[in-house]
Each structure stands twice: as C-alpha cells, then as structure tokens.
Design a protein around this motif. Structure first.
Motif, PDB file in Angstrom:
ATOM      1  N   UNK A 148      13.544   2.574  -7.372  1.00 13.73           N
ATOM      2  CA  UNK A 148      11.661   3.111  -8.350  1.00 13.73           C
ATOM      3  C   UNK A 148      10.568   1.733  -7.219  1.00 13.73           C
ATOM      4  N   UNK A 149      11.545   0.963  -6.614  1.00 14.52           N
ATOM      5  CA  UNK A 149      10.256   0.276  -5.215  1.00 14.52           C
ATOM      6  C   UNK A 149       9.879   1.199  -4.667  1.00 14.52           C
ATOM      7  N   UNK A 150      11.179   2.309  -4.482  1.00 17.38           N
ATOM      8  CA  UNK A 150      10.575   3.441  -2.847  1.00 17.38           C
ATOM      9  C   UNK A 150      10.098   4.153  -3.618  1.00 17.38           C
ATOM     10  N   UNK A 151       9.916   4.117  -4.358  1.00 19.66           N
ATOM     11  CA  UNK A 151       9.453   6.113  -4.865  1.00 19.66           C
ATOM     12  C   UNK A 151       8.193   6.005  -5.813  1.00 19.66           C
ATOM     13  N   UNK A 152       7.863   4.515  -6.840  1.00 22.36           N
ATOM     14  CA  UNK A 152       7.169   4.560  -7.007  1.00 22.36           C
ATOM     15  C   UNK A 152       5.918   4.448  -6.316  1.00 22.36           C
TER      16      UNK A 152
END
Length: 327
Positions: free
Chosen positions: A226-230
């Motif tokens: 999530x940290x890299x795709x959001x």
C-alpha cells in the motif's frame, strides 16, 4: 575432509529462527541461543510453522552460558534487534574465539559501517562505541537481510512469505576467504545467498527501503504494498527513498538498487506488514535507532536535508512513546 562448521545463532526471534531452520534442513546443525519462553519452545517443539504443511524442525537450543562453555564456534550469527546487541554483549563475548566469524543480521545502518578505516561509531546504534570496540572488523561478515517473516510470540509459530535472501560480504579485505566460508556454510540451504565485495552499496539499498517503509507503516497502518501503490502514500514513500539515496551519495556510495528498482521491490511486497508495524501492534520497542535515527544522524553530519524522513520519524516516535507509556 575438513570438519563441519560449528555455527550458533544468537537470538531465537523470527529471523534467527528462519536462518536456523534453513541451515538445519541443509544438514548444518546450527545451535540457537535463546532465553525464557522462546528457549523452552525450541527445546520442546523445535522450530514450528504457522503453515500446517510444514513439519516442525528440531534444533539444538541452549542458553548463552551453556553455549559459551561449549566454545569453539566458527560462525556466530547475531540475530537481534540492533538496540539489543549492546545490552547482550556480556553474553556474546564468551562465544567469540580467536577465529570466530561474526555475522550481524541487523537492520539499518550497522555499527560497523565506518570500520575498518576508522573507529567512528554510529551513535544511534552504538551510543558508547562499545560495539566498535568489542568486535574485530576483520572477522565481521556484513549482512543485508531480505526476509519477510514473523514469529507468533505465544505459540512460537514462524511465518515466512517465501522471499528469503541474504546479501553477505566481508567489511574488510578478506573477500576470497569469506566467499569460501559462505559457500561451505550455506551449501544446499534454501535461503538465496548473494556474496558481494561491496557490502556498503547493498546496505544503502536496504537502508533506503527500510527507512521509507517501516516508520510510515506505523504512521499510516499500511502494508508495504500500500505504501508504494497508494498515490497518497507514494507521495511520501518516494521522497523518503530519494532523501536516503542522496545521503548515501554524500557518503561516497551509490546504492546497488536504483530508485525505480526499489519502488518495484516495494510494490511486489504486497500485503506484508513491516517488522516495525508488527512490533508496534504488540506494544514492543521499535527499531527507530537503527532504521531511522542512524540515517538522520549521518544526514545531519553530512549536511543532507531529510525533511520528509524526519517528519515521518517524529510522528512514528510520538506514537510509539504514547503506546509504551500506556502499557
């Protein structure tokens, strides 16, 4: 035929248990040094897995005092949180003989980073310089740990996401001897081993990934994926990577991974919570010294701005201190 290497792993947590399990399965017969409940679990049930398809792996488990009396260790893995190594020095010292090789399986900027050229300590992980003084850098094998695993503290069951890789290399000049030792120690082992002759380039790649994902995982309660795709979180994560890469370059090192490669690794991690997020969830002390404060310490010394990193680290530190105060 030369005798088998005598290997012990100081620390029975997730990483130590996983390395022990893989070495044991390859017939290397490591000894795990643990204490308290974890020592009892290892003696009673061996290394067990959350996946019921994985059979328990029996291992030799000892307390530190008994392991010291046995002596003669060829390789000692230090599988502790960075902040715990100095506190355990009195137990570790008797394990180190005149020819023992030491493999610290630590996150963040390691205490040995500036050795052997100088005895300069990284104060965030070695406040008094005790670790720099305690271990001969000629016998340290630096390690960068790419392992996604967790240990159930109640049942003692181990979970691994299957991504298991160790990047290993001498921090001094004995590269050929180190590579021979590693080939012997890890022959037939399921963990992927990547020898390197420039361990510091590898350290900075992992430092950047840890720094960009661990504190933010606590602040945002988010998985690595999530940290890299959001789009919301990526606007924080990517600048933190860029700040860390700038710091490495200020220290004269080009990380082994590019920014794009780091982002791709983060996206592939998917629904995995960092070790710091796991520690925060169970109310444990966070590895802020090794993962965040060490980089910020060096940035201040080198005059490198790390504004985004410092903001996230400060919020994470506040949350951690608040939870510890409530415990």
């Amino acid at each position: 035929m030369s005798r088998p290497l005598r290997t012990c792993i100081f620390g029975g947590g997730a990483v130590g248990s996983l390395v022990a399990a893989r070495l044991q399965s390859a017939g290397k017969a490591p000894t795990v040094i643990a204490r308290g409940r974890r020592l009892e679990q290892l003696e009673r049930q061996g290394i067990t897995f959350a996946d019921p398809a994985c059979a328990p792996i029996p291992v030799t488990a000892l307390d530190a005092q008994t392991a010291a009396m046995e002596g003669g260790w060829d390789v000692v893995f230090l599988a502790l949180k960075a902040q715990a190594i100095a506190a355990s020095l009195e137990e570790i010292r008797p394990l180190i003989g005149p020819a023992t090789r030491i493999v610290p399986l630590v996150n963040g900027v390691p205490w040995w980073y500036f050795q052997p050229e100088t005895a300069r300590a990284v104060r965030s992980v070695d406040p008094t310089g005790a670790l720099v003084e305690a271990f001969d850098p000629a016998r340290i094998i630096g390690a960068v740990v790419y392992v996604g695993c967790a240990l159930d503290s109640v049942r003692g069951d181990l979970t691994s996401n299957g991504r298991e890789r160790l990047v290993l290399g001498s921090i001094a000049d004995a590269h050929a001897q180190t590579e021979t030792l590693l080939a012997t120690l890890f022959e037939g082992c399921a963990i992927a081993i990547q020898p390197t002759r420039d361990i510091r380039r590898e350290v900075w790649s992992k430092v950047a990934l840890n720094l960009a994902s661990n504190p933010l995982s606590v602040v945002a309660n988010a998985t690595v994926g999530e940290q890299f795709t959001s789009p919301h979180l990526a606007r924080i994560t990517i600048p933190m990577l860029e700040e860390c890469i700038a710091l490495a370059r200020a220290l004269g090192v080009e990380p082994s991974l590019t920014l794009e490669e780091m982002v791709a690794i983060g996206r592939r991690m998917g629904a995995y919570y960092t070790s710091m997020a796991q520690d925060y969830a169970r109310g444990a002390e966070l590895e802020m010294g090794a993962i965040a404060h060490s980089a910020l310490e060096l940035a201040a010394e080198e005059g490198v701005a790390m504004d985004t990193t410092r903001t996230v680290a400060d919020i994470c530190g506040f949350l951690s201190e608040r939870e510890l105060a409530r415990a």
